[in-house]
Design a protein around this motif. Structure first.
Motif, PDB file in Angstrom:
ATOM      1  N   VAL A 221      -1.329   2.858  -4.643  1.00  0.00           N
ATOM      2  CA  VAL A 221      -0.108   2.061  -4.756  1.00  0.00           C
ATOM      3  C   VAL A 221       0.956   2.913  -5.436  1.00  0.00           C
ATOM      4  O   VAL A 221       0.716   3.468  -6.522  1.00  0.00           O
ATOM      5  CB  VAL A 221      -0.337   0.761  -5.559  1.00  0.00           C
ATOM      6  CG1 VAL A 221       0.963  -0.021  -5.689  1.00  0.00           C
ATOM      7  CG2 VAL A 221      -1.413  -0.087  -4.886  1.00  0.00           C
ATOM      8  N   ASN A 222       2.112   3.032  -4.822  1.00  0.00           N
ATOM      9  CA  ASN A 222       3.191   3.890  -5.332  1.00  0.00           C
ATOM     10  C   ASN A 222       4.321   3.070  -5.955  1.00  0.00           C
ATOM     11  O   ASN A 222       4.468   1.880  -5.661  1.00  0.00           O
ATOM     12  CB  ASN A 222       3.763   4.740  -4.196  1.00  0.00           C
ATOM     13  CG  ASN A 222       2.739   5.695  -3.621  1.00  0.00           C
ATOM     14  OD1 ASN A 222       1.827   6.116  -4.321  1.00  0.00           O
ATOM     15  ND2 ASN A 222       2.872   6.036  -2.355  1.00  0.00           N
ATOM     16  N   PRO A 223       5.158   3.706  -6.767  1.00  0.00           N
ATOM     17  CA  PRO A 223       6.324   3.013  -7.356  1.00  0.00           C
ATOM     18  C   PRO A 223       7.461   2.906  -6.353  1.00  0.00           C
ATOM     19  O   PRO A 223       8.537   3.496  -6.520  1.00  0.00           O
ATOM     20  CB  PRO A 223       6.677   3.912  -8.546  1.00  0.00           C
ATOM     21  CG  PRO A 223       6.288   5.287  -8.107  1.00  0.00           C
ATOM     22  CD  PRO A 223       5.043   5.093  -7.278  1.00  0.00           C
ATOM     23  N   ALA A 224       7.237   2.158  -5.284  1.00  0.00           N
ATOM     24  CA  ALA A 224       8.142   2.157  -4.128  1.00  0.00           C
ATOM     25  C   ALA A 224       9.549   1.687  -4.469  1.00  0.00           C
ATOM     26  O   ALA A 224      10.539   2.262  -3.992  1.00  0.00           O
ATOM     27  CB  ALA A 224       7.554   1.297  -3.010  1.00  0.00           C
ATOM     28  N   ILE A 225       9.662   0.636  -5.269  1.00  0.00           N
ATOM     29  CA  ILE A 225      10.984   0.102  -5.598  1.00  0.00           C
ATOM     30  C   ILE A 225      11.785   1.118  -6.413  1.00  0.00           C
ATOM     31  O   ILE A 225      12.996   1.288  -6.205  1.00  0.00           O
ATOM     32  CB  ILE A 225      10.860  -1.226  -6.367  1.00  0.00           C
ATOM     33  CG1 ILE A 225      10.175  -2.282  -5.498  1.00  0.00           C
ATOM     34  CG2 ILE A 225      12.234  -1.714  -6.822  1.00  0.00           C
ATOM     35  CD1 ILE A 225      10.923  -2.636  -4.228  1.00  0.00           C
ATOM     36  N   LEU A 226      11.123   1.802  -7.317  1.00  0.00           N
ATOM     37  CA  LEU A 226      11.804   2.807  -8.129  1.00  0.00           C
ATOM     38  C   LEU A 226      12.253   3.980  -7.264  1.00  0.00           C
ATOM     39  O   LEU A 226      13.338   4.535  -7.470  1.00  0.00           O
ATOM     40  CB  LEU A 226      10.881   3.296  -9.240  1.00  0.00           C
ATOM     41  CG  LEU A 226      10.356   2.211 -10.197  1.00  0.00           C
ATOM     42  CD1 LEU A 226       9.399   2.811 -11.214  1.00  0.00           C
ATOM     43  CD2 LEU A 226      11.511   1.512 -10.897  1.00  0.00           C
ATOM     44  N   GLU A 227      11.438   4.357  -6.285  1.00  0.00           N
ATOM     45  CA  GLU A 227      11.806   5.449  -5.377  1.00  0.00           C
ATOM     46  C   GLU A 227      12.991   5.047  -4.500  1.00  0.00           C
ATOM     47  O   GLU A 227      13.918   5.841  -4.285  1.00  0.00           O
ATOM     48  CB  GLU A 227      10.601   5.823  -4.516  1.00  0.00           C
ATOM     49  CG  GLU A 227       9.465   6.438  -5.313  1.00  0.00           C
ATOM     50  CD  GLU A 227       8.139   6.477  -4.568  1.00  0.00           C
ATOM     51  OE1 GLU A 227       7.250   7.234  -4.988  1.00  0.00           O
ATOM     52  OE2 GLU A 227       7.991   5.757  -3.562  1.00  0.00           O
TER      53      GLU A 227
ATOM     54  N   PRO B  21       0.836  -1.208   0.000  1.00  0.00           N
ATOM     55  CA  PRO B  21       0.000   0.000   0.000  1.00  0.00           C
ATOM     56  C   PRO B  21       0.867   1.253   0.000  1.00  0.00           C
ATOM     57  O   PRO B  21       1.934   1.287   0.604  1.00  0.00           O
ATOM     58  CB  PRO B  21      -0.796  -0.129   1.301  1.00  0.00           C
ATOM     59  CG  PRO B  21      -0.798  -1.587   1.606  1.00  0.00           C
ATOM     60  CD  PRO B  21       0.527  -2.090   1.126  1.00  0.00           C
ATOM     61  N   GLY B  22       0.386   2.305  -0.675  1.00  0.00           N
ATOM     62  CA  GLY B  22       1.205   3.487  -0.853  1.00  0.00           C
ATOM     63  C   GLY B  22       0.820   4.690  -0.042  1.00  0.00           C
ATOM     64  O   GLY B  22       1.486   5.725  -0.119  1.00  0.00           O
ATOM     65  N   SER B  23      -0.247   4.599   0.736  1.00  0.00           N
ATOM     66  CA  SER B  23      -0.671   5.767   1.488  1.00  0.00           C
ATOM     67  C   SER B  23      -1.336   5.367   2.788  1.00  0.00           C
ATOM     68  O   SER B  23      -2.022   4.343   2.863  1.00  0.00           O
ATOM     69  CB  SER B  23      -1.646   6.615   0.653  1.00  0.00           C
ATOM     70  OG  SER B  23      -2.154   7.686   1.417  1.00  0.00           O
ATOM     71  N   THR B  24      -1.143   6.202   3.813  1.00  0.00           N
ATOM     72  CA  THR B  24      -1.807   5.964   5.099  1.00  0.00           C
ATOM     73  C   THR B  24      -3.150   6.674   5.163  1.00  0.00           C
ATOM     74  O   THR B  24      -3.893   6.497   6.134  1.00  0.00           O
ATOM     75  CB  THR B  24      -0.932   6.472   6.256  1.00  0.00           C
ATOM     76  OG1 THR B  24      -0.685   7.878   6.078  1.00  0.00           O
ATOM     77  CG2 THR B  24       0.388   5.715   6.303  1.00  0.00           C
TER      78      THR B  24
END
Length: 458
Positions: free
Chosen positions: A324-330, A315-318
């Motif tokens: 859903v965010n590009p977490a691995i890329l960040e 999940p990308g936000s609280t």
């Protein structure tokens, strides 16, 4: 021992000092622990292993030359091999930010190996950390040699395989996405059509070029200056020692280490780590570019480009449900920012070479080896958690391509640059497609349709 049996009394050239009773290290290491309570950072396992390889190789060479008795030599080798295996990593306690050139780190290894060798010999031998474990050596030649040995291992066994897989997966995506037509972009504005696979093929080739450069750096890192001793003059050294010691290192690492072209240059400078660190910085720059592109291409999914779909990993936000965010890329971008900073630290430390040695070697070793580790782990995670799961959003790719005003580029050979420009400007100002404007002007001939067909432009 003190009354609580927690310490033992030892001494060195500066006098007496209390050392923890369960420590395998001795007085010089203890002084470093007390003098440098700076960061809590220690040099990594790869460097400690390389120190063990050097100590075992030196003992082997010294025994062959008749300089070290077999009973002491075998005990030193056995203890060094335990260090190579990682059995005594918790006894390497000197902070990264320590006395210049790494004297404390070298003595940490000498003392641990001497203490353990005496245990292995059943206490029957008096094994000295300097006279026996450090025989034919100096910090000034062994420290940079250990760094190169550690770097070769971590690059060969970690970074290069990770990058190779990264390149392969990018090329797989390039092949998979080659049928997908999309709008190219320059200056983040509409560009002529291209294939999504062509975009990914550029990523793959970029990583391939970096791999070749790192392989070239490896050739430089295979130089180790064992036998240089204090300043490169081989003082107190049997002339046969350097070749014998380096041959033993080669046997233990299965790598083609060799003597430097010029031992004085090797000891005066940190050329090899500086060069390789520049390549790692270049890799970081390319990773930032690639991952930034992937973030743009996957942006949305409803309000961005959304030409590719990333695998959802968390999940990308609280506060925003379902985001859903590009977490691995960040994460990759963050690591690369660190690498670029690390390269600046290595370059700055490299400037500290004065006369016969560089006294900033511990900082260079920590920063360089940590960079290799970070990039290895990051690349492996990027591939497994992101690249392999990327999918093309073909409908969105087609939508943006058909709406792109850069299709007008195909009309330049027929209508001329200026006339084609006016058509594009009119379509933009009236929020119409190029086809709609051409139809209004009764220009939608078979020749014109063929000229603006994206399939004919790629």
């Amino acid at each position: 021992m003190n009354s609580k049996n927690n310490f033992r009394l030892e001494n060195d050239a500066l006098g007496n000092i209390m050392v923890p009773s369960d420590a395998y290290y001795g007085p010089q290491t203890q002084r470093a622990v007390e003098n440098f309570p700076i960061s809590g950072l220690k040099l990594p396992r790869s460097f400690i292993k390389a120190q063990g390889i050097i100590k075992a190789s030196a003992a082997t060479a010294n025994m062959e030359l008749g300089l070290l008795s077999p009973d002491i030599g075998k005990a030193v080798i056995a203890a060094s091999e335990e260090v190579i295996e990682g059995k005594w990593d918790n006894q390497f306690v000197v902070d990264v930010y320590q006395a210049g050139a790494g004297t404390s780190q070298n003595m940490n290894a000498n003392e641990v190996i001497a203490y353990r060798a005496q245990k292995i010999a059943g206490g029957s031998l008096d094994i000295h950390s300097n006279d026996h474990v450090n025989m034919s050596q100096s910090t000034n030649d062994t420290f940079p040699s250990a760094l190169n040995i550690a770097a070769v291992e971590t690059i060969t066994e970690g970074l290069l395989p990770a990058l190779a897989r990264f390149q392969q997966e990018l090329q797989k995506k390039a092949d998979q996405f080659m049928p997908v037509l999309k709008a190219g972009r320059t200056h983040l504005h509409d560009g002529v059509p291209m294939r999504l696979g062509q975009e990914f093929s550029g990523f793959a080739e970029t990583i391939g070029a970096v791999i070749k450069q790192i392989e070239s750096n490896l050739n430089d890192l295979h130089q180790i200056g064992l036998g240089g001793n204090a300043v490169g003059t081989q003082i107190n050294l049997d002339p046969k020692y350097p070749s014998k010691a380096i041959l033993e290192v080669c046997k233990r690492t299965n790598a083609p280490f060799r003597q430097p072209v010029n031992i004085f240059s090797f000891m005066q400078n940190m050329n090899e780590p500086i060069r390789c660190m520049l390549t790692l910085k270049e890799l970081a720059i390319h990773l930032i570019k690639i991952t930034s592109d992937l973030r743009l291409l996957s942006s949305g999914p409803r309000t961005g480009l959304a030409e590719i779909l990333l695998p959802p990993i968390q999940p990308g936000s609280t506060i925003m449900p379902g985001k859903v965010n590009p977490a691995i890329l960040e994460m990759t971008h963050m690591v690369c920012c660190q690498i670029i900073g690390y390269e600046a630290a290595v370059s700055t430390a490299g400037k500290a070479s004065q006369l016969e040695i560089n006294v900033m070697m511990p900082l260079i070793a920590h920063t360089f080896l940590h960079s290799i580790e970070l990039l290895t782990n990051t690349t492996e995670t990027l591939v497994t958690k992101c690249i392999t799961g990327i999918q093309a959003n073909t409908s969105t790719c087609q939508k943006w391509m058909e709406e792109s005003l850069s299709l007008v580029t195909g009309l330049s050979p027929i209508l001329g640059y200026d006339a084609a420009s006016q058509l594009g400007i009119k379509a933009d100002s009236e929020s119409k497609t190029l086809k709609e404007v051409l139809q209004e002007k009764d220009l939608l001939t078979e020749e014109i349709l063929k000229a603006i067909d994206p399939k004919g432009m790629v």
